[in-house]
Design a protein around this motif. Structure first.
Motif, PDB file in Angstrom:
ATOM      1  N   GLN A  20      20.365   9.034  11.795  1.00 48.70           N
ATOM      2  CA  GLN A  20      19.956   8.044  12.803  1.00 48.70           C
ATOM      3  C   GLN A  20      18.746   8.540  13.585  1.00 48.70           C
ATOM      4  O   GLN A  20      17.815   7.802  13.862  1.00 48.70           O
ATOM      5  CB  GLN A  20      21.110   7.757  13.791  1.00 48.70           C
ATOM      6  N   GLN A  21      18.781   9.841  13.921  1.00 47.20           N
ATOM      7  CA  GLN A  21      17.665  10.465  14.649  1.00 47.20           C
ATOM      8  C   GLN A  21      16.379  10.347  13.843  1.00 47.20           C
ATOM      9  O   GLN A  21      15.331  10.008  14.376  1.00 47.20           O
ATOM     10  CB  GLN A  21      17.969  11.950  14.894  1.00 47.20           C
ATOM     11  N   ASP A  22      16.495  10.614  12.526  1.00 48.45           N
ATOM     12  CA  ASP A  22      15.322  10.580  11.655  1.00 48.45           C
ATOM     13  C   ASP A  22      14.687   9.195  11.609  1.00 48.45           C
ATOM     14  O   ASP A  22      13.491   9.062  11.435  1.00 48.45           O
ATOM     15  CB  ASP A  22      15.710  10.990  10.211  1.00 48.45           C
ATOM     16  N   GLN A  23      15.540   8.178  11.745  1.00 50.26           N
ATOM     17  CA  GLN A  23      15.058   6.806  11.657  1.00 50.26           C
ATOM     18  C   GLN A  23      14.283   6.395  12.899  1.00 50.26           C
ATOM     19  O   GLN A  23      13.494   5.469  12.844  1.00 50.26           O
ATOM     20  CB  GLN A  23      16.228   5.844  11.418  1.00 50.26           C
ATOM     21  N   ARG A  24      14.558   7.078  14.013  1.00 48.60           N
ATOM     22  CA  ARG A  24      13.905   6.685  15.261  1.00 48.60           C
ATOM     23  C   ARG A  24      12.479   7.192  15.328  1.00 48.60           C
ATOM     24  O   ARG A  24      12.100   8.086  14.622  1.00 48.60           O
ATOM     25  CB  ARG A  24      14.704   7.216  16.447  1.00 48.60           C
TER      26      ARG A  24
END
Ligand code: ZN
Length: 180
Positions: A176-180
């Motif tokens: 999820q972090q990577d997607q932000r």
């Protein structure tokens, strides 16, 4: 429904992705696109030696699952809007789930079941079985109501699976972090 390109791009979603908790909606339009979706789900299931896969596991909150041929003369089959009935008997066995790698939970399930469903063309069919296949139907049907094997954990199973669940949550959060 989905385009061919979207169907090709489908992959298996892991816990704790919220789509796995969705109460899935019935399919209302039948035909080629639904057939293509079912075929793709069978391909994804087969690629990881799975015996069943439900639509929410590929990110689609729809009432569809596929089951691998596990019996002699059986065939991989697509179940649309399935409904279970005539559940009887009781037995416990360890279950895993493609969306919960490294997690296993002992689960009491009926040993015999009937399923009524449609194929991708909208043709209704009914089957009755017992043993492992009846268990797989119940497992996949649970997915359509957002229910997972971890919902059946007792204290012992919670302990056994604690690390694996923690790792899955960490992996999901990192993605999820990577997607932000
Ligand atoms: Zn599963």
């Amino acid at each position: 429904m989905l385009t061919g390109k979207q169907i090709d791009a489908l992959t298996i979603f892991n816990y704790p992705d919220p789509v796995l908790r969705a109460v899935c909606t019935p399919i209302e339009s039948y035909g080629d696109s639904l057939e293509a979706l079912g075929r793709r789900m069978i391909e994804l299931m087969r690629a990881v030696q799975g015996v069943g896969l439900a639509a929410p596991q590929v990110g689609l909150p729809w009432r569809v699952f596929v089951i691998a041929a596990i019996e002699e003369n059986g065939q991989d089959r697509i179940f649309v809007n399935p409904e279970l009935s005539d559940l009887s008997g009781r037995a416990q066995a360890e279950e895993g789930c493609l969306s919960l790698p490294d997690v296993t939970v002992p689960i009491d399930r009926a040993t015999r079941a009937t399923v009524t469903a449609c194929d991708p063309t909208g043709q209704r069919f009914q089957m009755t079985t017992e043993g492992l296949l009846a268990r797989i139907w119940q497992h996949e049907n649970d997915h359509l109501d957002g229910r997972l094997i971890i919902d059946y954990m007792d204290t012992q199973a919670e302990l056994v699976n604690r690390k694996a669940l923690k790792a899955l949550k960490a992996k999901y959060e990192a993605a999820q972090q990577d997607q932000r």
